[in-house]
Design a protein around this motif. Structure first.
Motif, PDB file in Angstrom:
ATOM      1  N   LEU A 295      -2.267   3.011   6.977  1.00  0.00           N
ATOM      2  CA  LEU A 295      -1.528   4.004   6.046  1.00  0.00           C
ATOM      3  C   LEU A 295      -1.904   5.398   6.196  1.00  0.00           C
ATOM      4  O   LEU A 295      -1.127   6.308   6.077  1.00  0.00           O
ATOM      5  CB  LEU A 295      -2.037   3.192   4.654  1.00  0.00           C
ATOM      6  CG  LEU A 295      -1.284   3.927   3.488  1.00  0.00           C
ATOM      7  CD1 LEU A 295       0.221   3.670   3.139  1.00  0.00           C
ATOM      8  CD2 LEU A 295      -2.137   3.604   2.199  1.00  0.00           C
ATOM      9  N   ALA A 296      -3.129   5.470   6.459  1.00  0.00           N
ATOM     10  CA  ALA A 296      -3.544   7.096   6.722  1.00  0.00           C
ATOM     11  C   ALA A 296      -2.832   7.580   7.960  1.00  0.00           C
ATOM     12  O   ALA A 296      -2.562   8.787   7.746  1.00  0.00           O
ATOM     13  CB  ALA A 296      -5.284   6.902   6.915  1.00  0.00           C
TER      14      ALA A 296
ATOM     15  N   LEU B  86      -5.065  -0.203   5.784  1.00  0.00           N
ATOM     16  CA  LEU B  86      -5.478   1.287   5.179  1.00  0.00           C
ATOM     17  C   LEU B  86      -5.717   2.352   6.439  1.00  0.00           C
ATOM     18  O   LEU B  86      -5.519   3.328   6.146  1.00  0.00           O
ATOM     19  CB  LEU B  86      -6.590   1.134   4.436  1.00  0.00           C
ATOM     20  CG  LEU B  86      -6.561   0.015   3.066  1.00  0.00           C
ATOM     21  CD1 LEU B  86      -7.942   0.213   2.524  1.00  0.00           C
ATOM     22  CD2 LEU B  86      -5.491   0.628   1.905  1.00  0.00           C
TER      23      LEU B  86
ATOM     24  N   ASP C  70       0.644  12.683  -0.176  1.00  0.00           N
ATOM     25  CA  ASP C  70      -0.354  13.867   0.002  1.00  0.00           C
ATOM     26  C   ASP C  70       0.614  15.111  -0.368  1.00  0.00           C
ATOM     27  O   ASP C  70       1.651  15.205   0.227  1.00  0.00           O
ATOM     28  CB  ASP C  70      -0.740  13.984   1.437  1.00  0.00           C
ATOM     29  CG  ASP C  70      -1.788  14.948   1.674  1.00  0.00           C
ATOM     30  OD1 ASP C  70      -2.901  14.964   1.530  1.00  0.00           O
ATOM     31  OD2 ASP C  70      -1.169  15.969   2.136  1.00  0.00           O
TER      32      ASP C  70
ATOM     33  N   ARG D  39      -3.979   7.318  -3.110  1.00  0.00           N
ATOM     34  CA  ARG D  39      -3.950   6.152  -2.446  1.00  0.00           C
ATOM     35  C   ARG D  39      -3.628   5.211  -3.388  1.00  0.00           C
ATOM     36  O   ARG D  39      -4.581   4.987  -4.357  1.00  0.00           O
ATOM     37  CB  ARG D  39      -4.903   6.020  -1.268  1.00  0.00           C
ATOM     38  CG  ARG D  39      -4.642   4.751  -0.521  1.00  0.00           C
ATOM     39  CD  ARG D  39      -5.672   4.216   0.471  1.00  0.00           C
ATOM     40  NE  ARG D  39      -6.771   3.708  -0.170  1.00  0.00           N
ATOM     41  CZ  ARG D  39      -8.056   3.457   0.504  1.00  0.00           C
ATOM     42  NH1 ARG D  39      -8.174   3.786   1.735  1.00  0.00           N
ATOM     43  NH2 ARG D  39      -9.114   3.002  -0.107  1.00  0.00           N
TER      44      ARG D  39
ATOM     45  N   ARG E 102      -6.551   2.590  -7.363  1.00  0.00           N
ATOM     46  CA  ARG E 102      -6.169   3.971  -6.843  1.00  0.00           C
ATOM     47  C   ARG E 102      -7.574   4.682  -6.200  1.00  0.00           C
ATOM     48  O   ARG E 102      -8.453   4.686  -6.885  1.00  0.00           O
ATOM     49  CB  ARG E 102      -5.664   4.757  -8.025  1.00  0.00           C
ATOM     50  CG  ARG E 102      -4.678   4.232  -8.866  1.00  0.00           C
ATOM     51  CD  ARG E 102      -3.944   5.060 -10.032  1.00  0.00           C
ATOM     52  NE  ARG E 102      -4.988   5.477 -10.910  1.00  0.00           N
ATOM     53  CZ  ARG E 102      -5.304   4.746 -12.117  1.00  0.00           C
ATOM     54  NH1 ARG E 102      -4.647   3.394 -12.018  1.00  0.00           N
ATOM     55  NH2 ARG E 102      -6.112   4.787 -13.014  1.00  0.00           N
ATOM     56  N   GLN E 103      -7.203   5.559  -5.158  1.00  0.00           N
ATOM     57  CA  GLN E 103      -8.212   6.334  -4.626  1.00  0.00           C
ATOM     58  C   GLN E 103      -7.821   7.611  -4.727  1.00  0.00           C
ATOM     59  O   GLN E 103      -6.802   8.115  -4.217  1.00  0.00           O
ATOM     60  CB  GLN E 103      -8.845   5.912  -3.414  1.00  0.00           C
ATOM     61  CG  GLN E 103      -9.743   6.659  -2.775  1.00  0.00           C
ATOM     62  CD  GLN E 103      -9.980   6.313  -1.290  1.00  0.00           C
ATOM     63  OE1 GLN E 103      -9.653   5.300  -0.890  1.00  0.00           O
ATOM     64  NE2 GLN E 103     -11.070   7.106  -0.753  1.00  0.00           N
TER      65      GLN E 103
ATOM     66  N   LEU F 294       0.824  -1.386  -0.047  1.00  0.00           N
ATOM     67  CA  LEU F 294       0.000   0.136   0.014  1.00  0.00           C
ATOM     68  C   LEU F 294       0.821   1.157  -0.123  1.00  0.00           C
ATOM     69  O   LEU F 294       1.737   1.282   0.626  1.00  0.00           O
ATOM     70  CB  LEU F 294      -0.944  -0.223   1.276  1.00  0.00           C
ATOM     71  CG  LEU F 294      -1.847  -1.389   1.517  1.00  0.00           C
ATOM     72  CD1 LEU F 294      -2.309  -1.417   2.999  1.00  0.00           C
ATOM     73  CD2 LEU F 294      -2.747  -1.463   0.273  1.00  0.00           C
TER      74      LEU F 294
ATOM     75  N   LEU G 159       0.459   8.698   6.876  1.00  0.00           N
ATOM     76  CA  LEU G 159       0.481   9.747   6.087  1.00  0.00           C
ATOM     77  C   LEU G 159       0.223  11.285   6.741  1.00  0.00           C
ATOM     78  O   LEU G 159       0.749  12.109   6.178  1.00  0.00           O
ATOM     79  CB  LEU G 159      -0.824   9.648   4.840  1.00  0.00           C
ATOM     80  CG  LEU G 159      -0.613  10.526   3.637  1.00  0.00           C
ATOM     81  CD1 LEU G 159       0.453  10.406   2.685  1.00  0.00           C
ATOM     82  CD2 LEU G 159      -2.075  10.437   2.910  1.00  0.00           C
TER      83      LEU G 159
ATOM     84  N   LEU H 192      -7.499  11.247  -3.159  1.00  0.00           N
ATOM     85  CA  LEU H 192      -7.564  11.868  -1.947  1.00  0.00           C
ATOM     86  C   LEU H 192      -7.854  13.354  -1.789  1.00  0.00           C
ATOM     87  O   LEU H 192      -7.733  13.875  -0.770  1.00  0.00           O
ATOM     88  CB  LEU H 192      -6.467  11.462  -1.046  1.00  0.00           C
ATOM     89  CG  LEU H 192      -5.911  10.013  -0.917  1.00  0.00           C
ATOM     90  CD1 LEU H 192      -4.931   9.761  -0.065  1.00  0.00           C
ATOM     91  CD2 LEU H 192      -7.043   9.263  -0.241  1.00  0.00           C
TER      92      LEU H 192
ATOM     93  N   ALA I 161       0.403   5.669  -0.226  1.00  0.00           N
ATOM     94  CA  ALA I 161      -0.447   6.908  -0.280  1.00  0.00           C
ATOM     95  C   ALA I 161       0.755   8.367  -0.270  1.00  0.00           C
ATOM     96  O   ALA I 161       1.686   8.244   0.475  1.00  0.00           O
ATOM     97  CB  ALA I 161      -1.174   7.076   0.926  1.00  0.00           C
TER      98      ALA I 161
END
Length: 245
Positions: free
Chosen positions: A125-126, A122, A14, A61, A53-54, A10, A129, A56, A12
């Motif tokens: 992961l957030a 996940l 930002d 992500r 893929r998402q 995973l 980040l 954000l 991510a």
């Protein structure tokens, strides 16, 4: 979610300081990040179209395809992303500059038929980040384009394995505390943009005074004509001055 959970790598990212830049600038920096990340993944052997893929908003992500070597998301991906963002920033105005926090983790996630993914990894992961160590790293050096924060699990399975291109000494353990999440993490800064190379301090002055005898510990290799004489200098040697005929 249907089916058994699947173990996935995973990632991510930002964009730092994206708030308040306006819609036009945000569109440009989003496009720059997407292009740089896509190229970096391809260079690392990861198919962009095979990733989940998402969006954000001011980042992305990515759930890597099954079987993706986790180490490839460390090297060469982090270096490639940093280089590509530095190249973008050299030509971009201040509102379009892109510097990112990047988080890496891995674990079992549930994947839905619509391409969505859920699971505790996940959430971790957030938290990585948004953690303060990566934010502070980017605030401390404007030359840095990427501050990567790896989970303990990801670090153990990639950085600690002695793989070529990954220097364990360039990863530093930090405390990650965000909301209810507390865990060790590993911070990596691939380096700020190199400053323009220039002459060493005093080099010009030394060139202007060729007949000054230097001591053996400061002698340097030179060959310079001065008037009707020729000066010969030998590394760590003495200076000999002879007149031409």
């Amino acid at each position: 979610m249907d089916g058994e959970p699947q173990y996935r790598a995973l990632l991510a990212v930002d964009i730092a300081g994206s708030a308040g830049r306006g819609d036009v600038a945000l569109g440009r920096i989003r496009a720059a990040l997407s292009g740089a990340l896509r190229a970096s993944l391809a260079h690392s052997g990861v198919d962009w179209d095979a990733c989940l893929r998402q969006d954000l908003g001011d980042g992305l992500r990515v759930v890597a395809p099954a079987g993706t070597p986790k180490a490839s998301l460390v090297h060469p991906l982090i270096h490639e992303l940093a280089v590509r963002l530095r190249a973008h920033n050299r030509l971009a105005a201040e509102p379009a500059q892109v510097r990112v926090r990047l988080a890496l983790h891995a674990g079992d996630v549930h994947l839905g038929p619509d391409g969505t993914a859920v699971g505790r990894p996940l959430e971790v992961l957030a938290r990585l980040l948004d953690a303060e160590p990566a934010r502070a790293a980017l605030a401390g050096d404007r030359r840095e384009t990427v501050a990567a924060l790896l989970s303990q699990h990801f670090h153990e399975e990639t950085v600690c394995q002695g793989r070529p291109g990954i220097d364990p000494a360039s990863f530093h353990q930090v405390a990650v505390r965000h909301k209810e999440f507390t865990a060790p993490g590993w911070l990596h800064l691939p380096g700020g943009a190199p400053e323009a190379a220039g002459p060493a301090p005093g080099a010009d002055a030394a060139a202007r005074i060729p007949d000054t005898v230097r001591t053996p510990d400061t002698a340097r290799m030179i060959s310079k004509a001065s008037g009707h004489g020729v000066i010969y200098a030998v590394q760590n040697g003495t200076l000999h001055i002879g007149r031409t005929t």
